[in-house]
Design a protein around this motif. Structure first.
Motif, mmCIF file in Angstrom:
data_model
loop_
_atom_site.group_PDB
_atom_site.id
_atom_site.type_symbol
_atom_site.label_atom_id
_atom_site.label_comp_id
_atom_site.label_asym_id
_atom_site.label_seq_id
_atom_site.Cartn_x
_atom_site.Cartn_y
_atom_site.Cartn_z
ATOM 1 N N LEU A 110 11.094 -11.169 -4.236
ATOM 2 C CA LEU A 110 9.425 -11.315 -3.937
ATOM 3 C C LEU A 110 8.747 -10.216 -3.920
ATOM 4 O O LEU A 110 7.932 -10.208 -3.331
ATOM 5 C CB LEU A 110 9.544 -12.424 -2.660
ATOM 6 C CG LEU A 110 9.806 -14.018 -3.399
ATOM 7 C CD1 LEU A 110 9.702 -14.823 -1.750
ATOM 8 C CD2 LEU A 110 8.834 -14.334 -4.275
ATOM 9 N N GLY A 111 9.512 -9.018 -4.104
ATOM 10 C CA GLY A 111 8.784 -7.853 -4.079
ATOM 11 C C GLY A 111 8.456 -7.108 -5.255
ATOM 12 O O GLY A 111 8.236 -7.912 -6.270
ATOM 13 N N SER A 112 7.923 -6.114 -5.177
ATOM 14 C CA SER A 112 7.446 -5.366 -6.230
ATOM 15 C C SER A 112 7.651 -3.713 -5.989
ATOM 16 O O SER A 112 7.748 -3.262 -4.974
ATOM 17 C CB SER A 112 5.855 -5.567 -6.468
ATOM 18 O OG SER A 112 5.186 -5.175 -5.855
ATOM 19 N N ARG A 113 7.274 -2.915 -7.173
ATOM 20 C CA ARG A 113 7.336 -1.461 -7.009
ATOM 21 C C ARG A 113 6.365 -0.978 -6.108
ATOM 22 O O ARG A 113 6.684 0.023 -5.481
ATOM 23 C CB ARG A 113 7.377 -0.675 -8.328
ATOM 24 C CG ARG A 113 6.001 -0.961 -9.042
ATOM 25 C CD ARG A 113 5.938 -0.604 -10.321
ATOM 26 N NE ARG A 113 4.728 -0.216 -11.093
ATOM 27 C CZ ARG A 113 3.869 -1.023 -11.577
ATOM 28 N NH1 ARG A 113 4.388 -2.240 -11.771
ATOM 29 N NH2 ARG A 113 2.836 -0.592 -12.391
ATOM 30 N N LYS A 114 5.576 -1.673 -5.669
ATOM 31 C CA LYS A 114 4.457 -1.310 -4.810
ATOM 32 C C LYS A 114 4.825 -1.231 -3.244
ATOM 33 O O LYS A 114 4.465 -0.278 -2.697
ATOM 34 C CB LYS A 114 3.187 -2.270 -4.771
ATOM 35 C CG LYS A 114 2.305 -2.304 -5.983
ATOM 36 C CD LYS A 114 0.999 -3.168 -5.782
ATOM 37 C CE LYS A 114 1.482 -4.738 -5.509
ATOM 38 N NZ LYS A 114 0.291 -5.373 -5.358
ATOM 39 N N ASN A 115 5.665 -1.802 -3.110
ATOM 40 C CA ASN A 115 6.409 -1.832 -1.735
ATOM 41 C C ASN A 115 7.184 -0.409 -1.661
ATOM 42 O O ASN A 115 7.104 -0.139 -0.228
ATOM 43 C CB ASN A 115 7.886 -2.741 -1.679
ATOM 44 C CG ASN A 115 7.200 -4.201 -1.892
ATOM 45 O OD1 ASN A 115 8.135 -5.007 -2.326
ATOM 46 N ND2 ASN A 115 5.994 -4.744 -1.508
ATOM 47 N N TRP A 116 7.395 0.259 -2.314
ATOM 48 C CA TRP A 116 8.088 1.808 -2.254
ATOM 49 C C TRP A 116 7.064 2.836 -2.466
ATOM 50 O O TRP A 116 7.523 4.179 -2.313
ATOM 51 C CB TRP A 116 9.130 1.984 -3.309
ATOM 52 C CG TRP A 116 10.359 1.378 -2.951
ATOM 53 C CD1 TRP A 116 11.144 0.124 -3.668
ATOM 54 C CD2 TRP A 116 11.166 1.676 -1.776
ATOM 55 N NE1 TRP A 116 12.343 -0.003 -2.860
ATOM 56 C CE2 TRP A 116 12.517 0.865 -1.714
ATOM 57 C CE3 TRP A 116 11.245 2.559 -0.878
ATOM 58 C CZ2 TRP A 116 13.333 0.985 -1.025
ATOM 59 C CZ3 TRP A 116 12.245 2.759 0.105
ATOM 60 C CH2 TRP A 116 13.348 1.923 0.145
ATOM 61 N N ARG A 117 5.622 2.772 -2.977
ATOM 62 C CA ARG A 117 4.776 3.663 -3.270
ATOM 63 C C ARG A 117 4.637 4.807 -2.026
ATOM 64 O O ARG A 117 4.666 5.881 -2.636
ATOM 65 C CB ARG A 117 3.670 3.257 -3.852
ATOM 66 C CG ARG A 117 3.780 2.591 -5.420
ATOM 67 C CD ARG A 117 2.352 2.215 -5.863
ATOM 68 N NE ARG A 117 2.370 1.762 -7.012
ATOM 69 C CZ ARG A 117 1.562 1.010 -7.726
ATOM 70 N NH1 ARG A 117 0.462 0.374 -6.992
ATOM 71 N NH2 ARG A 117 1.845 0.575 -8.997
#
Length: 371
Positions: A110-117
């Protein structure tokens, strides 16, 4: 050679970090490709050994005369490439330019790459000769609009990332996976052709290789969250509506705020729509619970160093047996030229990169030093 279809990704750049975002291709352009050249057109031949199901990715010349499909990397997975200020590299540039040291960062369910930006930008600032590849796994974020054949599993998600790396011509030195992404990272090691081209450090953040054990009563349970989300319509009036419904159901404010990052305002109305494929995610989470990757840890390939990080206030229960097996694997791996280590991140819950980013940064930093 028959005409091939090329897609050129939209590339948006920001700040001195050279953040490049690849997700939405332009319409197809048909052209003839006489041969592999320095123009950045790359043919990827995928071969799979029937015996061990290991994936090998090889750059090939079209002089073999066989039909090849040219695929743009953003047609495999949506991704960002966060580059340090000293990096001058692109996969479409001259192939003689060596690829800079690269780390892959994988989000959880339920996450996305935005979580790591934010965290990736910080890494790029501190380690300016590195680049950091952030992906949306299948059924998540911008990759949800990319049609994927089932089954939707840990293994298929890992294979997607391996294919993306092959098309980008990148061999990572570090792979960091949070929760579900941690098992994806281990599955990448399992599926990659051996011996590895170079040593790689794998970080499994707040996940174990085997059985997933829910936390205490009152904690947020991902399976329950997925079930609750399935009751929502595809479009909602407001984020506040979703937040209030989750709070009433007993989910924590942290989880609720994280869930609504998956809402995107619709073009046709003032409402919001979900950007994930929840049916696929339901299947992926079941695979996360069922997938057992202890073999990778207890027989770690030469050149691979696996690091487990447990959050002090983990969402999942780390069984004593799991910790004992990891410590036993530490001793075994050190004798056989591999590596397994266990770390604990204090003052952090399951969302380690949000709860204690300074502590996580300090623990991870040694993986990027000396390169």
């Amino acid at each position: 050679m028959p005409a091939a279809a090329l897609n050129f990704a939209v590339c948006s750049e920001a700040s001195s970090f050279g953040i490049r975002s690849y997700s939405k291709p332009f319409p197809l352009i048909n052209c003839r490709l006489p041969k592999l050249s320095q123009s950045g057109v790359v043919c990827i031949q995928l071969s799979q050994s029937r015996r061990r199901s290991k994936i090998q990715m090889t750059l090939v010349d079209d002089s073999f005369g066989t039909r090849k499909v040219i695929i743009n990397p953003s047609e495999i997975l949506a991704y960002d490439l966060v580059q340090g200020p000293l990096v001058r590299w692109s996969y479409i540039a001259d192939r003689t330019v060596p690829c800079p040291p690269t780390a892959v960062l994988l989000h959880g369910i339920l996450g996305s790459r935005k979580n790591w930006r934010t965290f990736a930008r910080r890494l790029a600032q501190e380690f300016p000769n590195w680049q950091f590849l952030l992906v949306d796994l299948r059924c998540h974020g911008d990759s949800a609009s990319i049609e994927k054949a089932g089954p939707h599993t840990v293994a298929s998600a890992a294979l997607d990332v391996l294919k993306l790396l092959g098309h980008l011509r990148v061999i990572p030195r570090v792979i960091i996976g949070h929760s579900f992404g941690g098992k994806v990272a281990l599955s990448m090691v399992e599926q990659a052709a051996k011996p590895l081209a170079r040593p790689v450090r794998v970080w499994v953040l707040d996940a174990t290789p085997g059985k997933v054990r829910a936390g205490r009563d009152g904690d947020d349970h991902p399976a329950e969250l997925i079930t609750f989300l399935s009751a929502f319509p595809n479009e909602v009036v407001s984020k506040k509506e979703v937040i209030n419904a989750h709070v009433r159901e007993g989910f924590s404010n942290d989880v609720t705020q994280w869930v609504v990052t998956n809402l995107r305002q619709t073009n046709s109305s003032s409402g919001f729509s979900w950007i994930f494929n929840l049916d696929g995610i339901t299947e992926m989470y079941q695979s996360y619970e069922d997938t057992n990757l202890w073999d990778v840890v207890e027989d770690v390939p030469r050149g691979v160093h696996v690091n487990f990080l447990k959050a002090e206030r983990s969402l999942h229960r780390w069984a004593l047996g799991d910790l004992q097996r990891i410590h036993a694997a530490e001793e075994q791996a050190s004798e056989e030229g591999g590596g397994v280590e266990m770390h604990v991140l204090e003052d952090a819950g399951h969302w380690v990169h949000a709860d204690n980013p300074d502590g996580l940064f300090k623990i991870l930093s040694f993986s990027f030093q000396g390169v």
